[in-house]
Design an enzyme around this catalytic site. Structure first.
Site, short mmCIF file in Angstrom:
data_model
loop_
_atom_site.label_atom_id
_atom_site.label_comp_id
_atom_site.label_asym_id
_atom_site.label_seq_id
_atom_site.Cartn_x
_atom_site.Cartn_y
_atom_site.Cartn_z
N GLU B 60 0.79 -1.17 0.03
CA GLU B 60 -0.03 -0.01 0.19
C GLU B 60 0.84 1.15 -0.08
O GLU B 60 0.38 2.38 -0.61
CB GLU B 60 -1.12 -0.13 1.05
CG GLU B 60 -1.99 -0.96 0.96
CD GLU B 60 -1.85 -2.20 1.23
OE1 GLU B 60 -0.79 -2.56 1.87
OE2 GLU B 60 -2.81 -3.26 0.99
N HIS B 129 -11.75 -5.73 8.56
CA HIS B 129 -12.21 -5.40 7.36
C HIS B 129 -13.61 -4.45 7.14
O HIS B 129 -14.38 -4.78 6.12
CB HIS B 129 -12.57 -6.75 6.50
CG HIS B 129 -11.07 -7.12 5.74
ND1 HIS B 129 -10.13 -7.52 6.80
CD2 HIS B 129 -10.85 -7.48 4.77
CE1 HIS B 129 -9.21 -7.68 6.08
NE2 HIS B 129 -9.36 -8.02 4.71
#
Lengths: 327, 325
Positions: B60, B129
């Site tokens: 990321e 999540h």
């Protein structure tokens, strides 16, 4: 990579010598600015590492780009930021290269290809990868170099950037100025390899170990890596072995350095190496060098005086440049 | 009028921007050949090719840093971070680089950059999540944040974000991907910073976004049967925020409930309350209520997840409470 170090022509050598002197005398003056209370916060000087900045900058072509670090005054001057705008930025003046908003750690001038000096260790590497992505997507043949210190090679961004650049074969060259210390810690206490360039094998790219004190050697090796990238053959990791004469930052005198280490490195001063070679080759004599030093000292002092008298930014500037389009 | 899902809106907006501007590129983890973890981006790789639509490593910091580097050198990148919970992995690039890059250079760079991520709970993805990311992102001047609630808005705001010359986070709620809507034939790219009144009402103003906005509409129907007339404001754009629409509504209703799918502490609901206190205090007839997750996290177990994330019943009860004061 097959690399031979050839003697550069006299004019190029003279230009490099001049620029290294510009950096040396600017750094000396900047330390004094703190004592005079003209500069705030902190600063990270690069004297001793001038051959790295200049050797790299001279390996680039117009349109090529660079990201560098908070030890970035040398990179800025090497890339073509003037001493005046550097000094004005140091003092937070409106005519500084960032309008006074950046300061010592953020010397930036997109017009000379310097995309930014970063104060977060390792953060410039992914940004350089993105600049190289632009070149690849547009097919523009510009190369981006990412400069960073040995302290940056243990942070995640280093790994992520090198891997992505290698997978995508991007035109970027990763250049580590290994000055043997990450802040106050000797390299061997923080890093499992002695040679940073050994890490290159993890990304299946060339790794070069280079004498960072000899500007012609730096120039030759970085040029080879840059031209390889330009040809579409992907990134390289170049390690420049060098030394910072001062401590990490303004307040650090470097008491952790073993006795005699600084003195040994002073024997391999990058300015003296080029000076002696030019004298040997009949391109310079001791008197001319002395004059060059004095002229540079005067030039830096004049730039400093000029910057002192420049105005601070208008207060409106505090709220400008947050967003593009005047938002 | 054609029908479009929220999921299709993302794909169509990306495709239309990739078609209209060669400088737009799109990359992220598994977004190209696989068409995205949420199957949101199929067909883009086939149409636009691997130079402009790329799969990245799971990295990321590199994704977001490279997007910034590309944006300041002439491209208009769109990067995907898959789950919004992965935003913190790239937080240095977001907070210290993207947000500050223009400012600290004295305005040398424009950063036409869009970052997409799927956020929100309710689908059983568990604690790591299911987060909503607005509050993480809103405290960094230099960044814009939008949270579209409908297929039409998803399409228009994503296109608007890609055309914006500033970094924009487009947060997609994963519970809305299957939402269908009849849409106009030619939705235009939308300006950021405009809220929308989704339901007009005179008794109470409810401010919300995305899943919470839809649940507020559901609550409003129940309350209508009880004679309470609720006005529901969909903020749509968190930064810049349309405070005028909120204030105008408070002036009309004199009562305010703010619903967030997030913990209470330092949430954007506090900004709405502060707005009401500073500029609308004398219009208010009752204390303001914030409905949110309190000070806990999203749990996996279905009854726990349902308990934690505000539902229409909780929103309705909050509205009753401000009406009865």
């Amino acid at each position: 990579m097959d690399i031979t170090v050839k003697a550069l022509d006299e004019q190029t050598r003279m230009d490099m010598l001049q620029r290294m002197l510009d950096i040396r005398y600017s750094e000396e003056q900047i330390q004094g600015l703190f004592l005079a209370n003209l500069v705030r916060g902190t600063t990270h000087l690069c004297d001793g590492q001038e051959a790295c900045s200049v050797g790299v900058a001279w390996a680039l072509k117009p349109g090529d780009m660079m990201t560098c670090t908070y030890r970035g005054h040398g990179h800025a001057l090497a890339m073509g930021i003037s001493i005046k705008t550097l000094m004005a930025e140091m003092m937070g003046k409106a005519s500084g290269c960032c309008g006074g908003k950046g300061g010592s750690m953020h010397m930036t001038d997109a017009s000379v290809g310097l995309l930014g000096a970063n104060a977060i260790v390792g953060a410039g590497l992914p940004i350089a990868v993105g600049a190289a992505l632009t070149s690849q997507v547009k097919g523009s043949h510009h190369v981006t170099v990412a400069l960073f210190g040995d302290g940056a090679v243990n942070i995640g961004a280093f790994h992520e950037a090198l891997n992505m650049a290698a997978v995508w074969k991007l035109p970027v060259v990763f250049i580590c100025e290994n000055n043997l210390y990450g802040e106050y810690s000797p390299l061997h206490t923080t890093t499992a390899v002695e040679n940073i360039a050994d890490r290159a094998c993890a990304y299946n790219i060339p790794g070069l170990i280079v004498d960072g004190q000899d500007v012609e050697v730096v120039h030759a090796h970085v040029s080879a890596a840059v031209e390889r990238a330009r040809a579409g053959d992907g990134p390289s990791l170049v390690e420049l072995k060098t030394y910072r004469y001062r401590g990490h930052s303004r307040t650090d005198t470097g008491p952790y350095r073993p006795e005699g280490e600084l003195e040994a490195w002073l024997q391999r001063d990058p300015i003296h190496i080029l000076r002696d070679r030019m004298i040997e080759d009949g391109q310079l004599d001791a008197v001319e060098f002395e004059e060059l030093q004095q002229a540079t000292e005067r030039k830096v002092a004049e730039a400093l005086e000029w910057a002192k008298n420049e105005p601070f930014p208008l207060l409106e500037a505090a709220y400008q440049d947050v967003y593009a389009g005047g938002r | 009028m054609p029908e479009m899902t929220y999921r299709e809106a993302v794909q169509k907006a990306l495709a239309d921007e990739l078609r209209s501007d060669d400088n737009v590129i799109f990359f992220g983890e598994d977004v190209a050949k696989a068409g995205g973890a949420f199957k949101v981006t199929p067909g883009l790789y086939d149409e636009f090719g691997g130079n402009r639509v790329r799969d990245t490593p799971i990295a990321e910091q590199a994704i977001i840093g490279a997007a910034l580097g590309a944006a300041i050198t002439g491209l208009r990148p769109v990067a995907e971070l898959m789950f919004a919970d992965f935003i913190p992995v790239a937080m240095d690039q977001i907070v210290n680089q993207i947000a500050k890059y223009r400012y600290m250079s004295g305005g040398q760079f424009t950063i036409p950059l869009t970052i997409r991520a799927a956020q929100g709970g309710g689908a059983g993805f568990g604690t790591q999540h299911s987060a909503c990311a607005e509050a993480w992102l809103m405290q960094h001047p230099g960044i814009m944040v939008v949270s579209p609630s409908t297929p039409t808005d998803m399409y228009g705001l994503l296109r608007g974000a890609i055309r914006e010359d500033n970094p924009v986070f487009v947060l997609e709620h994963k519970m809305l991907y299957n939402m269908k809507e009849d849409v106009a034939d030619n939705i235009q790219p939308m300006r950021l910073g405009e809220a929308q009144i989704r339901r007009e009402g005179g008794d109470v103003t409810v401010v919300a976004t995305q899943l919470m906005m839809h649940r507020a509409l559901e609550a409003a129907e129940t309350l209508a049967d009880e004679g309470i007339d609720v006005e529901v404001i969909d903020l749509r754009s968190m930064v810049p925020m349309d405070t005028e629409t909120v204030l105008t509504s408070i002036k009309k209703t004199s009562r305010l409930v703010v619903v967030e799918e997030a913990p209470h502490a330092a949430g954007w609901g506090g900004d709405i309350v502060s707005l009401a206190a500073n500029e609308g205090l004398y219009w208010l007839d009752a204390p303001v209520i914030r409905v949110n997750m309190g000070h806990t996290l999203v749990a996996y177990s279905p009854p726990l997840e349902d308990e934690i994330i505000p539902n229409a019943n909780r929103i309705a009860q909050a509205v009753r409470n401000v009406v009865q004061r």
